[in-house]
Design an enzyme around this catalytic site. Structure first.
Site, short mmCIF file in Angstrom:
data_model
loop_
_atom_site.label_atom_id
_atom_site.label_comp_id
_atom_site.label_asym_id
_atom_site.label_seq_id
_atom_site.Cartn_x
_atom_site.Cartn_y
_atom_site.Cartn_z
N LYS A 44 -0.69 5.21 -5.66
CA LYS A 44 -1.77 4.89 -6.60
C LYS A 44 -2.63 6.11 -6.89
O LYS A 44 -3.07 6.32 -8.01
CB LYS A 44 -2.65 3.77 -6.01
N ASN B 118 -10.36 2.73 4.65
CA ASN B 118 -9.02 2.35 5.16
C ASN B 118 -7.95 2.91 4.23
O ASN B 118 -6.80 3.11 4.63
CB ASN B 118 -8.87 0.82 5.29
N THR C 286 -5.72 -6.96 4.60
CA THR C 286 -7.04 -6.37 4.71
C THR C 286 -8.06 -7.44 4.32
O THR C 286 -7.69 -8.60 4.06
CB THR C 286 -7.15 -5.08 3.87
N GLY D 235 -5.88 5.62 1.93
CA GLY D 235 -5.53 7.04 2.06
C GLY D 235 -4.64 7.40 0.89
O GLY D 235 -3.55 6.85 0.73
N HIS D 236 -5.16 8.24 0.01
CA HIS D 236 -4.40 8.64 -1.18
C HIS D 236 -4.15 10.14 -1.12
O HIS D 236 -5.09 10.92 -1.03
CB HIS D 236 -5.18 8.34 -2.45
N GLN E 4 -5.51 -0.37 -1.14
CA GLN E 4 -4.58 -1.32 -0.53
C GLN E 4 -3.61 -1.87 -1.60
O GLN E 4 -3.29 -1.16 -2.52
CB GLN E 4 -5.31 -2.45 0.23
N PRO F 66 3.57 6.15 11.69
CA PRO F 66 4.80 6.10 10.90
C PRO F 66 4.83 4.79 10.10
O PRO F 66 4.47 3.74 10.62
CB PRO F 66 5.92 6.11 11.95
N ARG G 225 -23.40 -13.32 4.82
CA ARG G 225 -24.75 -13.02 4.31
C ARG G 225 -25.61 -12.31 5.34
O ARG G 225 -26.81 -12.52 5.45
CB ARG G 225 -25.42 -14.30 3.79
N GLY H 232 0.81 -1.21 0.00
CA GLY H 232 0.00 0.00 0.00
C GLY H 232 0.84 1.25 0.00
O GLY H 232 2.07 1.21 0.17
N ASP H 233 0.18 2.38 -0.26
CA ASP H 233 0.82 3.70 -0.24
C ASP H 233 1.94 3.84 -1.26
O ASP H 233 2.91 4.57 -1.05
CB ASP H 233 1.35 4.03 1.18
P1 GDP Z 1 -1.58 5.51 -2.28
O1 GDP Z 1 -2.31 5.06 -1.07
O2 GDP Z 1 -0.99 4.37 -3.05
O3 GDP Z 1 -2.38 6.43 -3.15
O4 GDP Z 1 -0.31 6.35 -1.76
P2 GDP Z 1 -0.32 7.48 -0.61
O5 GDP Z 1 -0.93 8.72 -1.15
O6 GDP Z 1 -0.82 6.93 0.67
O7 GDP Z 1 1.26 7.67 -0.40
C1 GDP Z 1 2.10 8.07 -1.44
C2 GDP Z 1 2.74 9.43 -1.08
O8 GDP Z 1 3.83 9.66 -1.95
C3 GDP Z 1 1.82 10.61 -1.30
O9 GDP Z 1 2.10 11.56 -0.30
C4 GDP Z 1 2.18 11.14 -2.68
O10 GDP Z 1 1.97 12.54 -2.82
C5 GDP Z 1 3.66 10.84 -2.70
N1 GDP Z 1 4.22 10.52 -4.04
C6 GDP Z 1 3.67 9.81 -5.05
N2 GDP Z 1 4.56 9.66 -6.05
C7 GDP Z 1 5.70 10.28 -5.66
C8 GDP Z 1 6.99 10.43 -6.24
O11 GDP Z 1 7.29 9.95 -7.33
N3 GDP Z 1 7.92 11.13 -5.50
C9 GDP Z 1 7.65 11.64 -4.26
N4 GDP Z 1 8.60 12.29 -3.62
N5 GDP Z 1 6.44 11.52 -3.70
C10 GDP Z 1 5.48 10.82 -4.37
P1 IMO Z 2 -3.88 2.52 0.55
O1 IMO Z 2 -5.05 2.35 -0.38
C1 IMO Z 2 -1.42 0.82 3.74
C2 IMO Z 2 -3.37 -2.12 6.37
C3 IMO Z 2 -3.55 -1.74 7.82
C4 IMO Z 2 -3.47 -3.12 8.47
C5 IMO Z 2 -4.18 -4.01 7.45
C6 IMO Z 2 -5.62 -4.30 7.77
O2 IMO Z 2 -3.70 3.90 1.05
O3 IMO Z 2 -2.64 1.91 -0.01
P2 IMO Z 2 -7.85 -2.85 7.64
O4 IMO Z 2 -8.24 -1.58 8.33
O5 IMO Z 2 -7.87 -2.77 6.15
O6 IMO Z 2 -8.61 -4.03 8.16
O7 IMO Z 2 -6.31 -3.09 8.09
O8 IMO Z 2 -4.08 -3.34 6.21
N1 IMO Z 2 -3.92 -1.16 5.39
C7 IMO Z 2 -3.19 -0.32 4.65
N2 IMO Z 2 -1.86 -0.08 4.65
N3 IMO Z 2 -2.21 1.44 2.85
C8 IMO Z 2 -3.53 1.19 2.81
O9 IMO Z 2 -4.36 1.68 1.86
C9 IMO Z 2 -4.09 0.30 3.77
N4 IMO Z 2 -5.33 -0.16 4.02
C10 IMO Z 2 -5.21 -1.06 5.00
O10 IMO Z 2 -2.51 -0.88 8.25
O11 IMO Z 2 -2.13 -3.54 8.52
MG MG Z 3 -2.27 5.32 0.98
#
Ligand code: GDP
Ligand code: IMO
Ligand code: MG
Length: 432
Positions: A16, A38, A238, A40-41, A223, A303, A142, A12-13
């Site tokens: 996307k 759950n 998840t 966060g983008h 995720q 973190p 269900r 994740g993160d």
């Molecule tokens: P997601 O959940 O997959 O949409 O990712 P998140 O938004 O949770 O975390 C990605 C973080 O990296 C965000 O704060 C974006 O703004 C940042 N980000 C995405 N692509 C890049 C990149 O190429 N370089 C840097 N420095 N930050 C990026």
């Molecule tokens: P995005 O879309 C990172 C993790 C949680 C936990 C596990 C299960 O931003 O990439 P849940 O609440 O889904 O039952 O938690 O999955 N988790 C994520 N970790 N990015 C996410 O979403 C996540 N969504 C859930 O930290 O370990």
């Molecule tokens: Mg995220």
């Protein structure tokens, strides 16, 4: 015009949201097919920063129809909180469509998520506490309540009653909590009925008709592969299918209609929550990745655990999703490291693994086998062509491409919409 699936390749993160936003101006529909709030983008557009949870990132692109499909679980209060916050910032959200078959995260699902974690103690998953697991459990049992149920009050009350019968025993007798009444749940859900009514529809019908007309549909996964309930690091996952197959079951669009599958992968690895992570760094390098990469959860602020790139996981993601392209993100965060290790295989008790061990204990015991690459010191955030990158950065990317299972089509060099190097167009028809 293609149907494109975009998924996370790690935990994740990966970025996307940004990748979806970058494609936003060129697609007609952006579909969220799994998960809920759950996710966060963070999307950065000029000086503006948006944090999206339940809404598809495509909501920020004018002209796109954002869709919350049947595979998603919806906390209706959160939905309107997010819509109102975007509207207050001038984003037009009026095109949003929601599947009548999407499940609702009832208030008791949030309660159960938190008490279950507390009772698991040292075995806890580290969930986001948003009620995701219990809502999907009700769906599979269900006992779930769907968006369509909001429009027949007697059906809604009957379903809430059926669901609460068992849960109140659990809450009162096992978890020592107060019982929840049908009235309070019904009242909370019905509050939103009239407002949500115009958005709720048969989204499978809408999407298939759009594809028939030759429009472009982007399926945006929440995720990621390693958090997928079937293919991830179970039980530390998840409760939905975050892999590419989830785009089909989660939207009612058949697999033969999908043209390409994009995996978003960070140039290093992060994870939030519990569970094994072979390349995790508990040293100054890990701290530095977290500081420079701003690796703190968008949803919970926790973190993120940080470590080097894991090619075993990238290859696995490539395989289980059938990836056609990678978007490699956050290459800029690696600037300034003298040496950059990459995990190419695992050592598990003296046995070398090229592929992800299927046994949970073996994965937990996996020790990374590293290959080391030269770092670079130049600021790469202004690079827009592959040849703008310093030699060492080019070599790092080409090495990742070689060992990760499919081509790297786009490289992120900063959080902004423009901060990308495009090597192959991501919106391509099958086989291109
Ligand atoms: P997601 O959940 O997959 O949409 O990712 P998140 O938004 O949770 O975390 C990605 C973080 O990296 C965000 O704060 C974006 O703004 C940042 N980000 C995405 N692509 C890049 C990149 O190429 N370089 C840097 N420095 N930050 C990026
Ligand atoms: P995005 O879309 C990172 C993790 C949680 C936990 C596990 C299960 O931003 O990439 P849940 O609440 O889904 O039952 O938690 O999955 N988790 C994520 N970790 N990015 C996410 O979403 C996540 N969504 C859930 O930290 O370990
Ligand atoms: Mg995220």
């Amino acid at each position: 015009m293609p149907a494109v699936v975009l998924v996370g390749a790690q935990w994740g993160d990966e970025g996307k949201g940004k990748a979806t936003d970058v494609l936003g101006s060129r697609v007609d529909y952006v579909v969220k097919f799994n998960g809920g709030n759950n996710a966060g983008h963070t999307v950065v557009i000029g000086d503006e920063k948006y944090a999206l949870h339940l809404l598809p990132s495509g909501i920020l692109s004018p002209g796109v129809t954002p869709v919350i499909a049947n595979g998603v679980v919806i906390d209706i209060g959160v939905l309107f909180g997010e819509l109102d916050a975007l509207e207050a910032r001038g984003v037009d959200t009026s095109a949003l469509l929601i599947s009548n078959a999407a499940h609702i995260i009832a208030p008791y699902a949030r309660t159960l998520d938190n008490v279950t974690e507390r009772f698991l103690g040292k075995r806890k998953i580290g969930t986001t506490g948003r009620g995701i697991g219990p809502a999907y459990a009700d769906k599979i049992n269900r006992l779930g309540i769907r968006m369509g149920d909001l429009f027949d009050e007697s059906v809604l009350r009957d379903k809430i009653e059926g669901s609460l019968e068992q849960k109140n025993h659990l809450l009162v007798k096992v978890y020592n909590r107060r019982a929840i009444t049908v009235d309070e749940v019904a009242e909370e859900l019905l509050m939103y009925r009239d407002r949500v009514a115009p958005m709720v529809t048969d989204t499978s019908l809408v999407l298939n008709a759009a594809l028939d007309r030759g429009e472009t549909v982007l399926f945006e996964g929440g995720q990621a592969t390693m958090l997928d309930v079937d293919h991830g690091t179970y039980p530390f996952v998840t409760s939905s299918n975050a892999t590419a197959g989830g785009a089909c079951t989660g939207s009612g669009v058949g697999p033969a209609r999908i043209d390409s599958v994009i995996g978003v992968v960070k140039a290093y690895t992060t994870r939030v929550g519990e569970g094994p992570m072979p390349t995790e760094l508990l040293d100054a390098d890990g701290e530095r990745l977290r500081d420079v990469g701003h690796e703190f959860g968008t949803t919970t602020g926790r973190p993120r655990r940080c470590g080097w790139y894991d090619a075993v996981i990238a290859r696995y993601a490539s395989r289980v999703n059938g990836l056609t392209d990678f978007v490699l993100t956050k290459l800029d965060v690696l600037t300034g490291f003298e040496k950059i290790p990459v995990c190419v295989a695992y050592d598990v008790n003296g046995v070398r693994y090229q592929d992800l061990p299927q046994d949970q204990a073996a994965f937990a015991a996996a020790v990374p086998v590293y290959e080391e690459f030269e770092g670079w010191t130049e600021d790469i955030s202004g690079a827009r062509e592959f040849s703008d990158l310093p030699d060492a950065a080019q070599k790092y990317v080409l090495a990742l491409e070689e060992i990760s299972g499919c081509r790297i089509s786009t490289i992120g060099v900063g959080p902004g919409r423009e901060e990308n190097i495009v090597r192959h167009d991501l919106l391509h028809a099958r086989g291109e």
